[in-house]
Design a protein around this motif. Structure first.
Motif, PDB file in Angstrom:
ATOM      1  N   ALA A  77     -36.443 -26.868  44.577  1.00  0.00           N
ATOM      2  CA  ALA A  77     -37.712 -26.320  44.094  1.00  0.00           C
ATOM      3  C   ALA A  77     -38.718 -26.178  45.235  1.00  0.00           C
ATOM      4  O   ALA A  77     -39.457 -25.182  45.308  1.00  0.00           O
ATOM      5  N   LEU A  78     -38.766 -27.143  46.136  1.00  0.00           N
ATOM      6  CA  LEU A  78     -39.689 -27.060  47.269  1.00  0.00           C
ATOM      7  C   LEU A  78     -39.338 -25.881  48.173  1.00  0.00           C
ATOM      8  O   LEU A  78     -40.226 -25.176  48.667  1.00  0.00           O
ATOM      9  N   GLY A 104     -46.213 -18.670  49.378  1.00  0.00           N
ATOM     10  CA  GLY A 104     -47.311 -18.686  50.334  1.00  0.00           C
ATOM     11  C   GLY A 104     -48.361 -19.735  50.025  1.00  0.00           C
ATOM     12  O   GLY A 104     -48.054 -20.864  49.648  1.00  0.00           O
ATOM     13  N   ASP A 105     -49.626 -19.330  50.154  1.00  0.00           N
ATOM     14  CA  ASP A 105     -50.737 -20.270  49.970  1.00  0.00           C
ATOM     15  C   ASP A 105     -50.754 -20.887  48.577  1.00  0.00           C
ATOM     16  O   ASP A 105     -51.248 -22.005  48.400  1.00  0.00           O
ATOM     17  N   GLN A 106     -50.238 -20.155  47.588  1.00  0.00           N
ATOM     18  CA  GLN A 106     -50.237 -20.695  46.222  1.00  0.00           C
ATOM     19  C   GLN A 106     -49.430 -21.987  46.120  1.00  0.00           C
ATOM     20  O   GLN A 106     -49.681 -22.814  45.241  1.00  0.00           O
ATOM     21  N   ALA A 157     -48.491 -27.968  45.986  1.00  0.00           N
ATOM     22  CA  ALA A 157     -47.224 -28.573  45.559  1.00  0.00           C
ATOM     23  C   ALA A 157     -46.422 -29.071  46.754  1.00  0.00           C
ATOM     24  O   ALA A 157     -45.762 -30.124  46.679  1.00  0.00           O
ATOM     25  N   LEU A 158     -46.474 -28.346  47.865  1.00  0.00           N
ATOM     26  CA  LEU A 158     -45.734 -28.771  49.050  1.00  0.00           C
ATOM     27  C   LEU A 158     -46.358 -30.020  49.669  1.00  0.00           C
ATOM     28  O   LEU A 158     -45.652 -30.915  50.136  1.00  0.00           O
ATOM     29  N   ILE A 159     -47.684 -30.085  49.674  1.00  0.00           N
ATOM     30  CA  ILE A 159     -48.343 -31.299  50.181  1.00  0.00           C
ATOM     31  C   ILE A 159     -48.011 -32.482  49.284  1.00  0.00           C
ATOM     32  O   ILE A 159     -47.756 -33.602  49.768  1.00  0.00           O
ATOM     33  N   MET A 185     -41.008 -26.705  54.853  1.00  0.00           N
ATOM     34  CA  MET A 185     -41.424 -25.534  54.084  1.00  0.00           C
ATOM     35  C   MET A 185     -42.912 -25.241  54.307  1.00  0.00           C
ATOM     36  O   MET A 185     -43.325 -24.091  54.437  1.00  0.00           O
ATOM     37  N   LEU A 186     -43.705 -26.289  54.361  1.00  0.00           N
ATOM     38  CA  LEU A 186     -45.142 -26.135  54.594  1.00  0.00           C
ATOM     39  C   LEU A 186     -45.404 -25.610  56.004  1.00  0.00           C
ATOM     40  O   LEU A 186     -46.167 -24.650  56.198  1.00  0.00           O
TER      41      LEU A 186
END
Length: 372
Positions: free
Chosen positions: A256-257, A264-266, A270-272, A289-290
């Motif tokens: 999922a990550l 993108g920015d959206q 969630a990535l953080i 990914m970030l």
């Protein structure tokens, strides 16, 4: 004292006479000539029933794949691609016959699959037959794999790949195959066909959300991954992936990550959040990914806080992770592109370097306790 038996001498090498050498060469050349003549005869027979280009039948060009390529299906050589493009829709009956005449729908013929990719939407007339070929396995065989939790046989892979190459016009057929599929291999192939259509397959998002909970782990993983391809811009896909990234399933969290990285920015929040995952591998995935997709976000205060806390961890692996992250953060903050490497000359200084990054960017996070 026991003595070892003498080592037998190898038999003497008998030099080959000039006559023997000549006979050997003649025999070899005769074999090559016979093979060449056989190829020519087969090509002549094929030319009578197949479309051709530059004096060769279509089957000749379909064999001209880049065998050295690790991409699957292997791409055709440029001249072969030109042959397919020149032949156009006249190639479709032969391509379908070739695919249908394979030993099974699991067969993997790179040339034929790449031909459908080149033809793209112009091969729309092949959709009904490709759908039939994708689902022509005996039901007893499919039922035998119905409840497999891990792995599967790739039923219908070739026809499904071809359907995906045709594009959105094939989507109704692919969705019908997917929602009626018995075996996980068929489901997986259909999901892959949707991926090939990119965001044109966005109407399939609700179906993919359903299969993200499939009992087969590879089908569920494929559905989650493809949500990141076809669901970009869809709030439902984004919300679902954010939820899956926090699920108890470690493997699906990582998938999922990776899928979120396409948003993108959206996807930054969630990535953080994924950086705080309790699994080392998942935390590394979240950071990569970030950093690869929205590198400006790695200097975020929340990223620094997570890294600072883990730099003080009792777990050596987390301290290593923090040093790795903070090195990249420091490079980004200095205007350099993170290289995601640790030079050998600075390995013994990695924790000192990490501390210096915090001292420069967020000194309050150091507290009173230097890193171990």
């Amino acid at each position: 004292i026991a003595t070892l038996p003498p080592v037998p001498k190898p038999p003497p090498v008998v030099p080959q006479s000039a006559g023997s050498k000549l006979l050997s060469n003649v025999t070899s050349e005769a074999s090559l000539l016979a093979a060449s003549l056989q190829d020519k005869l087969e090509e002549m027979r094929a030319s009578a029933t197949e479309p051709g280009y530059e004096g060769h039948p279509l089957s000749y060009w379909l064999r001209e794949v880049q065998w050295e390529s690790s991409t699957m299906p292997q791409p055709l050589r440029p001249e072969a691609e030109r042959a397919i493009a020149h032949t156009g829709t006249n190639a479709i009956p032969f391509l379908l016959k070739r695919m249908g005449g394979a030993s099974s729908s699991m067969s993997f013929d790179s040339g034929t699959l790449q031909a459908f990719r080149i033809l793209g939407p112009s091969a729309r007339s092949a959709i009904p037959e490709l759908a039939r070929l994708a689902t022509n396995q005996p039901e007893s065989v499919l039922r035998a794999e119905q409840h497999l939790k891990h792995g599967f046989a790739a039923f219908g892979y070739g026809p499904l790949y071809a359907l995906g190459s045709i594009g959105p016009e094939a989507m109704p057929a692919v969705l019908s195959i997917l929602t009626n599929a018995i075996a996980p291999g068929t489901k997986h192939g259909a999901i892959g066909a949707l991926a090939a259509m990119g965001t044109n397959a966005r109407p399939a998002v609700p179906v993919l959300l359903w299969y993200s909970n499939d009992e087969n782990d590879m089908v569920a993983s494929a559905a989650v991954s493809v949500l990141g391809v076809v669901g970009v811009g869809d709030p439902a896909a984004l919300a679902a992936l954010e939820h899956i990234a926090q699920s108890p399933n470690v493997s699906l969290r990582g998938t999922a990550l990776q899928a979120l990285s396409h948003f993108g920015d959206q996807a930054v929040p969630a990535l953080i959040l994924g950086l705080g995952d309790t699994n080392h591998g998942t935390a590394y995935i979240a950071f990569h990914m970030l950093a690869y997709n929205t590198p400006q976000a790695i200097t975020n205060a929340n990223v620094l806080a997570i890294a600072a806390a883990r730099l003080q961890s009792q777990d050596a692996s987390w301290r290593e992770w923090a040093a790795y992250v903070l090195r990249a953060v420091g490079q980004q903050a200095s205007g350099a592109k993170p290289d995601f490497m640790m030079p050998i000359s600075r390995k013994h200084l990695k924790f000192e370097d990490a501390t210096n990054v915090l001292r420069r960017l967020a000194p309050k996070l150091l507290g009173d306790h230097p890193p171990r």
